[in-house]
Design a protein around this motif. Structure first.
Motif: not given
Ligand SMILES: Cc1cc2nc3c(=O)[nH]c(=O)nc-3n(C[C@H](O)[C@H](O)[C@H](O)COP(=O)(O)OP(=O)(O)OC[C@H]3O[C@@H](n4cnc5c(N)ncnc54)[C@H](O)[C@@H]3O)c2cc1C
Length: 427
Positions: A33, A45-46, A181, A392, A51, A183, A363, A13-14, A405, A402
């Motif tokens: 990735d 999600s959601g 991970t 995150e 959400n 990482f 989550e 997402a981020a 996100f 939500g």
């Molecule tokens: C089942 C579930 C339901 C959820 N529902 C909601 C919801 O409805 N609303 C909400 O607000 N939040 C929800 N969340 C939380 C939300 O998904 C996360 O907070 C959000 O995705 C965080 O975004 P991010 O980009 O920081 O991390 P992520 O979206 O987790 O993305 C991290 C990325 O980094 C990649 N990565 C990891 N390690 C490495 C590596 N070593 N090398 C290269 N790439 C790597 C991963 O493959 C991934 O693609 C939910 C989470 C889960 C597990």
């Protein structure tokens, strides 16, 4: 060697949102990735409808809905990119959404629409001379920084690549089978940033097998409750600093075979500290002691369990009275003391979880890169120029609904606005 203005590790997402925004500012962006599918957490999600934000988020006091060692850290980014800003983007892409419970906004269709929107936003970057490349799946084995040239070098299985800025957007540890991970935290530590010990959040709580046996038969039962952390031991924020505030959520509770789940428990789990009790009011808003004593005074001959069904599901009422013979009788035959005790137990059910279902079911991850080491305006590391942390991976955790996100979008936006084109883009 390939060369970009910024390399973003993690296309979740981020990472995706940051790439799109930076690309649209004219930057040359590389997203890397290691997982084959893009943004899997958005997809699941959601319940598959994402959400994606929450209307109730108050940018002037975001600490209401977020946990962090520094509850004010997220204020600036959340104020500069609001739920309304994200809604405007959804509307621009013609994605319909609806509001559910407590300000939670979901896609009408599927979460895939949101992923497609983010990918389309990345592809619209060339308009201003920007570019977003994505290497996925691609494994990163090593990252180095040359402070004299201000260059980050990333060694990946698609070759060496360099940039003047590096963004850690690798998320938390939940759902390891989808590529989670540690990482990002390892890299953060490599560059001298502190990391608040991560732990699972928004996660079901588990209980000792024998102690849980009387409740195991209630698996599948859901009811609205008020759930609180205990005041006595204090509710420590993820940083571990003790703050004696009592946190209460009014949400649904779900009994499972191993313990408790449902929104009420997921919410409280992010605040729960191992060994601490939680307290549950199974009939919130009802003065059970007064109601039971009034029923007795009326001379009701109903069994206590039947009387309780006015406020509780009958399965719960039946199993609750079964543990004490003083409660297995008509209400007019019960002592006042027994009724008061029953009411107290139901409205202040104290229990100590033995643990959580862990990252497999969590989550989110509570904890992460210490906000003391980051700029709240830009997400850049204070002592490591050109290194940014978003989403995150940072020690900012939202409530269910939500908020997580919205933090991903807002922190990505703050970061994307701050990154400047580097000399490497001309190399
Ligand atoms: C089942 C579930 C339901 C959820 N529902 C909601 C919801 O409805 N609303 C909400 O607000 N939040 C929800 N969340 C939380 C939300 O998904 C996360 O907070 C959000 O995705 C965080 O975004 P991010 O980009 O920081 O991390 P992520 O979206 O987790 O993305 C991290 C990325 O980094 C990649 N990565 C990891 N390690 C490495 C590596 N070593 N090398 C290269 N790439 C790597 C991963 O493959 C991934 O693609 C939910 C989470 C889960 C597990």
């Amino acid at each position: 060697m390939f060369s970009y203005d910024v390399i973003i590790l993690g296309a979740g997402a981020a990472g995706l949102f940051c790439a799109a925004q930076a690309g649209q500012r004219g930057l040359k962006v590389l997203l890397i990735d290691h997982y084959p599918a893009v943004a899997e957490k958005i997809r699941i999600s959601g319940g598959g409808r994402a959400n994606f934000t929450n209307r109730d988020l108050d940018p002037s006091s975001p600490q209401k809905h977020f946990l962090s060692g520094n509850s004010h850290f997220c204020r600036s980014a959340l104020a500069r990119f609001t739920p309304g800003d994200f809604l405007a983007l959804m509307q621009k892409h013609g994605i319909d959404f609806h509001e559910k419970h407590k300000g939670q906004l979901f896609c009408d269709g599927s979460a895939q629409e949101l992923i497609d929107m983010l990918l389309a936003e990345c592809q619209s970057a060339p308009v201003k001379g920007g570019l977003v490349d994505r290497w996925q799946p691609c494994r990163v084995s090593r990252v180095d920084h040359d402070p004299d040239k201000q260059i980050y070098t990333v060694d990946s299985d698609r070759g060496m690549v360099k940039a003047s800025a590096l963004v850690l957007a690798t998320g938390g540890l939940s759902i390891p089978k989808l590529g989670a991970t540690d990482f990002g935290w390892r890299l953060a530590r490599q560059f001298g940033l502190r990391v608040i010990e991560p732990r699972p959040g928004l996660v079901p709580l588990t209980f000792d097998g024998d102690n849980w046996a009387p409740y195991a038969s209630l698996a599948g039962l859901a009811l609205p409750v008020a759930i609180s952390t205990s005041e006595s031991k204090g509710d420590s924020p993820p940083s571990g600093k003790s703050k004696k505030t009592r946190i209460t959520f009014h949400e649904d509770l779900l009994f499972t075979h191993r313990g408790l789940s449902g929104p009420a428990v997921l919410q409280i789990s992010s605040y729960w500290q191992p060994g601490a009790p939680i307290s549950i009011d199974l009939a919130p808003g009802v003065d059970l002691a007064a109601e039971l004593l009034a029923a007795k005074a009326r001379g009701s001959r109903k069994l206590i369990a039947n009387e309780l069904t006015a406020w509780l599901p009958s399965r719960l009422a039946d199993s609750w009275v079964n543990v004490n013979s003083a409660w297995q009788r008509p209400i007019n035959e019960a002592s006042d003391k027994a009724l008061a005790q029953l009411a107290e137990q139901l409205s202040q059910w104290q229990l100590v979880p033995t643990g959580t279902e862990g990252y497999r079911k969590a989550e989110v991850t509570v904890g992460g890169v210490d906000t003391r080491d980051l700029s709240s305006q830009t997400m850049e590391a204070k002592n490591q120029p050109g290194l940014y942390c978003i989403g995150e991976v940072v020690d900012v955790t939202g409530w269910l609904g939500g908020y997580n996100f919205q933090w991903a979008w807002a922190s990505a936006h703050a970061c994307a606005l701050a990154i400047e084109p580097g000399s490497t883009s001309q190399a």
